[in-house]
Motif scaffolding. Structure first.
Motif, PDB file in Angstrom:
ATOM      1  N   ASN A  27       0.819  -1.211   0.000  1.00 24.11           N
ATOM      2  CA  ASN A  27       0.000   0.000   0.000  1.00 24.11           C
ATOM      3  C   ASN A  27       0.854   1.263   0.000  1.00 24.11           C
ATOM      4  O   ASN A  27       0.498   2.266  -0.625  1.00 24.11           O
ATOM      5  CB  ASN A  27      -0.921  -0.002   1.227  1.00 24.11           C
ATOM      6  N   THR A  28       1.990   1.192   0.676  1.00 21.99           N
ATOM      7  CA  THR A  28       2.865   2.362   0.721  1.00 21.99           C
ATOM      8  C   THR A  28       3.441   2.695  -0.643  1.00 21.99           C
ATOM      9  O   THR A  28       3.649   3.866  -0.978  1.00 21.99           O
ATOM     10  CB  THR A  28       4.007   2.129   1.723  1.00 21.99           C
ATOM     11  N   GLY A  29       3.692   1.671  -1.464  1.00 26.39           N
ATOM     12  CA  GLY A  29       4.205   1.907  -2.808  1.00 26.39           C
ATOM     13  C   GLY A  29       3.182   2.569  -3.704  1.00 26.39           C
ATOM     14  O   GLY A  29       3.512   3.466  -4.507  1.00 26.39           O
ATOM     15  N   VAL A  30       1.919   2.144  -3.598  1.00 28.77           N
ATOM     16  CA  VAL A  30       0.849   2.778  -4.379  1.00 28.77           C
ATOM     17  C   VAL A  30       0.667   4.223  -3.921  1.00 28.77           C
ATOM     18  O   VAL A  30       0.514   5.139  -4.746  1.00 28.77           O
ATOM     19  CB  VAL A  30      -0.465   1.989  -4.237  1.00 28.77           C
ATOM     20  N   ALA A  31       0.701   4.438  -2.615  1.00 25.81           N
ATOM     21  CA  ALA A  31       0.571   5.798  -2.080  1.00 25.81           C
ATOM     22  C   ALA A  31       1.671   6.708  -2.625  1.00 25.81           C
ATOM     23  O   ALA A  31       1.421   7.876  -2.958  1.00 25.81           O
ATOM     24  CB  ALA A  31       0.618   5.768  -0.552  1.00 25.81           C
ATOM     25  N   GLN A  32       2.880   6.172  -2.751  1.00 22.94           N
ATOM     26  CA  GLN A  32       3.998   6.975  -3.245  1.00 22.94           C
ATOM     27  C   GLN A  32       3.797   7.371  -4.700  1.00 22.94           C
ATOM     28  O   GLN A  32       4.080   8.511  -5.098  1.00 22.94           O
ATOM     29  CB  GLN A  32       5.303   6.183  -3.090  1.00 22.94           C
ATOM     30  N   ILE A  33       3.296   6.442  -5.520  1.00 22.35           N
ATOM     31  CA  ILE A  33       3.030   6.760  -6.932  1.00 22.35           C
ATOM     32  C   ILE A  33       2.013   7.889  -7.020  1.00 22.35           C
ATOM     33  O   ILE A  33       2.178   8.847  -7.789  1.00 22.35           O
ATOM     34  CB  ILE A  33       2.520   5.518  -7.684  1.00 22.35           C
ATOM     35  N   ILE A  34       0.931   7.777  -6.246  1.00 23.29           N
ATOM     36  CA  ILE A  34      -0.117   8.800  -6.285  1.00 23.29           C
ATOM     37  C   ILE A  34       0.440  10.156  -5.868  1.00 23.29           C
ATOM     38  O   ILE A  34       0.188  11.181  -6.501  1.00 23.29           O
ATOM     39  CB  ILE A  34      -1.291   8.394  -5.374  1.00 23.29           C
ATOM     40  N   LYS A  35       1.218  10.147  -4.813  1.00 23.43           N
ATOM     41  CA  LYS A  35       1.752  11.403  -4.276  1.00 23.43           C
ATOM     42  C   LYS A  35       2.690  12.091  -5.261  1.00 23.43           C
ATOM     43  O   LYS A  35       2.729  13.322  -5.355  1.00 23.43           O
ATOM     44  CB  LYS A  35       2.482  11.112  -2.962  1.00 23.43           C
ATOM     45  N   GLN A  36       3.435  11.310  -6.027  1.00 20.55           N
ATOM     46  CA  GLN A  36       4.447  11.867  -6.917  1.00 20.55           C
ATOM     47  C   GLN A  36       3.939  12.155  -8.330  1.00 20.55           C
ATOM     48  O   GLN A  36       4.628  12.818  -9.104  1.00 20.55           O
ATOM     49  CB  GLN A  36       5.633  10.900  -7.008  1.00 20.55           C
ATOM     50  N   SER A  37       2.736  11.675  -8.668  1.00 20.35           N
ATOM     51  CA  SER A  37       2.272  11.762 -10.061  1.00 20.35           C
ATOM     52  C   SER A  37       0.986  12.567 -10.157  1.00 20.35           C
ATOM     53  O   SER A  37      -0.091  12.083  -9.776  1.00 20.35           O
ATOM     54  CB  SER A  37       2.038  10.356 -10.631  1.00 20.35           C
ATOM     55  N   GLU A  38       1.064  13.788 -10.666  1.00 20.93           N
ATOM     56  CA  GLU A  38      -0.138  14.585 -10.849  1.00 20.93           C
ATOM     57  C   GLU A  38      -1.050  13.902 -11.868  1.00 20.93           C
ATOM     58  O   GLU A  38      -0.600  13.475 -12.926  1.00 20.93           O
ATOM     59  CB  GLU A  38       0.231  15.988 -11.318  1.00 20.93           C
ATOM     60  N   GLY A  39      -2.318  13.787 -11.515  1.00 20.93           N
ATOM     61  CA  GLY A  39      -3.268  13.084 -12.369  1.00 20.93           C
ATOM     62  C   GLY A  39      -3.455  11.629 -11.993  1.00 20.93           C
ATOM     63  O   GLY A  39      -4.244  10.920 -12.618  1.00 20.93           O
ATOM     64  N   ALA A  40      -2.764  11.180 -10.919  1.00 21.70           N
ATOM     65  CA  ALA A  40      -2.817   9.768 -10.538  1.00 21.70           C
ATOM     66  C   ALA A  40      -4.052   9.447  -9.705  1.00 21.70           C
ATOM     67  O   ALA A  40      -4.618  10.310  -9.023  1.00 21.70           O
ATOM     68  CB  ALA A  40      -1.564   9.382  -9.768  1.00 21.70           C
ATOM     69  N   ILE A  41      -4.433   8.179  -9.762  1.00 18.02           N
ATOM     70  CA  ILE A  41      -5.497   7.649  -8.929  1.00 18.02           C
ATOM     71  C   ILE A  41      -5.136   6.203  -8.572  1.00 18.02           C
ATOM     72  O   ILE A  41      -4.519   5.499  -9.380  1.00 18.02           O
ATOM     73  CB  ILE A  41      -6.871   7.713  -9.646  1.00 18.02           C
ATOM     74  N   GLY A  42      -5.467   5.776  -7.362  1.00 18.52           N
ATOM     75  CA  GLY A  42      -5.150   4.413  -6.954  1.00 18.52           C
ATOM     76  C   GLY A  42      -5.909   4.045  -5.693  1.00 18.52           C
ATOM     77  O   GLY A  42      -6.616   4.872  -5.114  1.00 18.52           O
ATOM     78  N   TYR A  43      -5.765   2.802  -5.285  1.00 18.72           N
ATOM     79  CA  TYR A  43      -6.470   2.310  -4.091  1.00 18.72           C
ATOM     80  C   TYR A  43      -5.461   2.046  -2.973  1.00 18.72           C
ATOM     81  O   TYR A  43      -4.464   1.372  -3.160  1.00 18.72           O
ATOM     82  CB  TYR A  43      -7.278   1.049  -4.418  1.00 18.72           C
ATOM     83  N   VAL A  44      -5.742   2.627  -1.789  1.00 18.13           N
ATOM     84  CA  VAL A  44      -4.825   2.565  -0.647  1.00 18.13           C
ATOM     85  C   VAL A  44      -5.661   2.470   0.628  1.00 18.13           C
ATOM     86  O   VAL A  44      -6.692   3.144   0.748  1.00 18.13           O
ATOM     87  CB  VAL A  44      -3.932   3.831  -0.568  1.00 18.13           C
ATOM     88  N   ASP A  45      -5.234   1.641   1.573  1.00 19.67           N
ATOM     89  CA  ASP A  45      -5.962   1.555   2.841  1.00 19.67           C
ATOM     90  C   ASP A  45      -5.968   2.906   3.544  1.00 19.67           C
ATOM     91  O   ASP A  45      -5.088   3.743   3.335  1.00 19.67           O
ATOM     92  CB  ASP A  45      -5.333   0.491   3.745  1.00 19.67           C
TER      93      ASP A  45
END
Length: 366
Positions: free
Chosen positions: A230-248
């Motif tokens: 989950n932390t890896g998905v959160a990092q992608i979202i945080k660093q990528s404008e326009g991103a969307i993902g699923y995180v606890d």
């Protein structure tokens, strides 16, 4: 004894070291199970003397409940200082495999065990522990209150919708100014119970329109991005404008992510919260093995992407190890429940807590 805090926080990246640590045999005192602490407070309830527990337990698995388990281990050490427990947040898929291979004493999993996953049917029990929302987090400056229906999520995550100004997203957000910006879809790259529950939700609300299936892993489109845990998905979202993902919820909150309001079964847009998760639990049907499905539950206040999580425990241990496993699980289901809200998890409803404690009693220690 002093617990090795670093070993509790080790991640799967150092695979060789992790496996080497997992194969270390657990140690414990001998004697019959009559000393196993009973349910209730460790600070005075009848039958609860966790200080008598001694030895080691090793576990791995789901990253979804990791914040709750790490907090619980920190607190449990205070009442059972001579029992060292390590929990390696590897993801549900790896946790099930390591548990099935005998490398760990118990496992964490947000998804159910299928043939070939790891432990064999009849040789383990599901022990529900907590539940939590899976947020749909996004990075879209200027859009603070995004609303998304399940049907739109299906189209976004299988790449039928590729830009934020798509007409279907606008229909959910008629007053929002949505940019003509590409959508970056982030997902788990490892075998994950979070993925399992999120894709099960998409399959429920999408029906035949959702074509990627459901499971710990799915074949995501090639133009999406995968992150570890989950932390890896959160990092992608945080660093990528326009991103969307699923995180606890716990990791999304820790990462200061913004998350969308999701349309529930009653047609209400609800943001991820513990109250919404608790409402989902209240409407879930619990099976005889204590597995349950709170996804897309009815209710105006229900958050529709609420996921359960379980400890997988053996049906039979030797006397010393069984006493330790049962002692820890009883504490986790009683005193440990008081810690859940503080790290963004919903505790079990009273009826399910009672059933979970009865499930622990089925564990044989001889």
């Amino acid at each position: 004894m002093t617990r090795n805090v670093l070993s509790r926080r080790v991640f799967a990246g150092a695979a060789a070291l992790a496996v080497a640590a997992l194969v270390l045999a657990g140690c414990g005192d001998s004697g019959d199970d009559s000393d196993t602490p009973g349910a209730g407070s460790s600070s005075g309830a009848a039958g609860s003397d966790y200080s008598k527990l001694t030895g080691e337990l090793k576990a791995s698995g789901a990253s979804f409940p990791n914040a709750f388990y790490q907090k619980s281990l920190d607190e449990f050490e205070k009442v059972a200082p001579d029992l060292a427990i390590t929990y390696n947040s590897t993801g549900s898929g790896t946790g099930k495999k390591e548990f099935g291979a005998g490398l760990t004493d118990f496992a964490g999993s947000d998804s159910l065990v299928k043939d070939g996953d790891g432990p064999k049917a009849g040789e383990f029990l599901y022990i529900p522990t907590v539940a939590a929302p899976i947020t749909v987090s996004y990075n879209l400056p200027g859009v603070a209150d995004l609303k998304l229906s399940g049907e739109v999520l299906v189209k976004i995550f299988q790449r039928d919708i590729k830009t934020w100004d798509d007409a279907a997203i606008k229909a959910d957000n008629p007053t929002a100014t949505l940019p003509a910006k590409p959508i970056v879809v982030a997902h788990r790259s490892d075998g994950s119970g979070t993925t399992n529950n999120f894709t099960k939700y998409l399959a429920k609300v999408g029906g035949a329109a959702w074509k990627l299936g459901a499971g710990d892993t799915v074949a995501w489109p090639a133009d999406t991005q995968g992150g570890d845990k989950n932390t890896g998905v959160a990092q992608i979202i945080k660093q990528s404008e326009g991103a969307i993902g699923y995180v606890d919820l716990s990791d999304a909150t820790a990462s200061n992510l913004v998350f969308a309001s999701i349309k529930n079964k009653d047609g209400k847009f609800v943001k991820a919260s513990l109250a919404g998760a608790t409402a989902a639990l209240a409407g879930a049907t619990v099976k005889d093995d204590l597995t349950y499905d709170p996804l897309d539950a009815a209710g105006a206040e229900t958050y529709p992407i609420t996921a359960p999580t379980y400890i997988l425990a053996k049906t039979k241990y030797d006397a010393a190890k069984g006493k330790n496993v049962k002692g820890f699980l009883k504490w986790l289901l009683t005193d440990g429940q008081k810690l859940a809200e503080g790290v963004n998890f919903a505790k079990l409803p009273d009826t399910l807590q009672t059933k979970a404690l009865a499930q622990v009693e089925k564990i044989q220690a001889a």
